[in-house]
Every structure is written in C-alpha cells, then in structure tokens.
Write a protein that holds these residues in place. Structure first.
Motif, PDB file in Angstrom:
ATOM      1  N   GLY A 280       7.117  10.217  -5.779  1.00 15.38           N
ATOM      2  CA  GLY A 280       7.193   8.794  -6.771  1.00 15.38           C
ATOM      3  C   GLY A 280       5.720   8.900  -7.389  1.00 15.38           C
ATOM      4  N   ILE A 281       5.495   9.335  -7.257  1.00 11.59           N
ATOM      5  CA  ILE A 281       3.271   8.987  -6.957  1.00 11.59           C
ATOM      6  C   ILE A 281       3.446  10.355  -8.248  1.00 11.59           C
ATOM      7  N   GLN A 282       3.725  11.012  -8.518  1.00 13.19           N
ATOM      8  CA  GLN A 282       3.399  12.508  -8.866  1.00 13.19           C
ATOM      9  C   GLN A 282       4.557  12.341 -10.003  1.00 13.19           C
ATOM     10  N   ARG A 283       6.028  12.130  -9.976  1.00 13.42           N
ATOM     11  CA  ARG A 283       6.220  11.854 -10.870  1.00 13.42           C
ATOM     12  C   ARG A 283       5.470  10.634 -11.753  1.00 13.42           C
ATOM     13  N   LEU A 284       5.348   9.721 -11.291  1.00 17.17           N
ATOM     14  CA  LEU A 284       4.865   8.515 -12.055  1.00 17.17           C
ATOM     15  C   LEU A 284       3.297   9.122 -13.132  1.00 17.17           C
ATOM     16  N   LEU A 285       2.573  10.041 -12.092  1.00 20.93           N
ATOM     17  CA  LEU A 285       1.096  10.204 -12.515  1.00 20.93           C
ATOM     18  C   LEU A 285       1.593  11.600 -13.966  1.00 20.93           C
TER      19      LEU A 285
ATOM     20  N   ALA B  94       0.606  -1.020   0.097  1.00 23.76           N
ATOM     21  CA  ALA B  94      -0.026  -0.055  -0.511  1.00 23.76           C
ATOM     22  C   ALA B  94       0.689   1.466   0.007  1.00 23.76           C
ATOM     23  N   ALA B  95       0.496   2.011  -0.961  1.00 18.85           N
ATOM     24  CA  ALA B  95       1.333   3.669  -0.869  1.00 18.85           C
ATOM     25  C   ALA B  95       1.048   3.971   0.434  1.00 18.85           C
ATOM     26  N   THR B  96       2.396   4.629   0.897  1.00 20.26           N
ATOM     27  CA  THR B  96       2.370   5.713   2.230  1.00 20.26           C
ATOM     28  C   THR B  96       2.609   7.296   1.912  1.00 20.26           C
TER      29      THR B  96
ATOM     30  N   VAL C 156      -6.848   9.370  -0.194  1.00 23.30           N
ATOM     31  CA  VAL C 156      -7.911   9.706  -1.524  1.00 23.30           C
ATOM     32  C   VAL C 156      -9.254   9.698  -0.782  1.00 23.30           C
ATOM     33  N   ARG C 157     -10.285  10.015  -1.582  1.00 17.44           N
ATOM     34  CA  ARG C 157     -11.400  10.404  -0.886  1.00 17.44           C
ATOM     35  C   ARG C 157     -12.033   9.438  -1.413  1.00 17.44           C
ATOM     36  N   GLN C 158     -13.410   8.807  -1.427  1.00  8.72           N
ATOM     37  CA  GLN C 158     -13.835   7.811  -1.648  1.00  8.72           C
ATOM     38  C   GLN C 158     -15.499   7.413  -1.085  1.00  8.72           C
TER      39      GLN C 158
END
Length: 133
Positions: free
Chosen positions: A11-16, A3-5, A32-34
C-alpha cells in the motif's frame, strides 16, 4: 491512524507511486534510516563553528539536510564554514545521500552555498548532488 508495519509495504508503494512513479518500487518503507550529526570547529574552551545535519533514507533517493551552519563572526572568511560543509557532505555521502538540501536565510548565506556547488530550487531552498569530498 497507526504506525506503519511491514504488512503495509504494498500500500505504501502504491501511494508513493503517485509522487514518484515507478521509481517508488524500490522503497523499503516502513523501515526508515534517520541519523543526525553535529560537527564543530574549535577547542573545549572556544567553538568557532557549528554544523548540524540530518540524513533520511526510506529506500528512495536518500538525502541529507544542513539544518544549521554558523561560524563565529570573527572567523568568517577563514574557511571554517567550507571545512564544516565538506566534512558534513563526506559523512552524508558515506551514508548514501544522493542530494543535500539547505535553506538559506539570507542572500549572503545563499551565496556561500552557491559557491560551494549548490543550486537554487524553491523559495529559500538550495540543493546539491552529494559527492563525498
């Protein structure tokens, strides 16, 4: 796989950015809001319409999805579906959804959404900029 932390944010921003360019820099991932909500029309003894919607926001272009919308055949054309959709879009707008998606399973249902301001995008999918009504 894990799970992401919060430590994964850069890293998430780079991939997005591969998908969204610089617009991905404002993402709040991994948070994430769901939410989901079910709307109904009718009374305890007899429901006449049902709409199930979901909302997703990971910090980049929050959106909603109309998952299910069904109106009792005897009530079709009475405005029940339109009222359910308006209530749903108001809820999604209140959460910040910028766009609403729906997959139409028939040309008849697609026509309903087109008349409600949606536009075709890909395959059976339609979308509309969300404006709380």
């Amino acid at each position: 796989m894990r799970a992401a932390t919060a430590a994964d944010r850069a890293g998430i921003q780079r991939l997005l950015r591969e998908l969204h360019g610089d617009r991905a820099d404002s993402t709040t991932l991994p948070e994430v809001r769901q939410q989901a909500r079910t709307f109904v029309v009718g009374d305890d003894d007899e429901l006449r319409g049902l709409l199930v919607a979901t909302f997703v926001d990971y910090g980049h272009e929050p959106y909603g999805v109309v998952e299910e919308l069904v109106v009792d055949p005897a009530m079709r054309g009475s405005g029940t579906g339109t009222a359910l959709l308006a209530q749903c879009r108001a809820w999604l707008g209140g959460l910040g959804a910028e766009v609403v998606f729906v997959s139409a399973i028939s040309e008849e249902s697609a026509e309903f959404y087109l008349q409600a301001g949606f536009a075709r995008c890909s395959g059976p999918w339609l979308w509309a900029a969300n404006q709380a009504e």
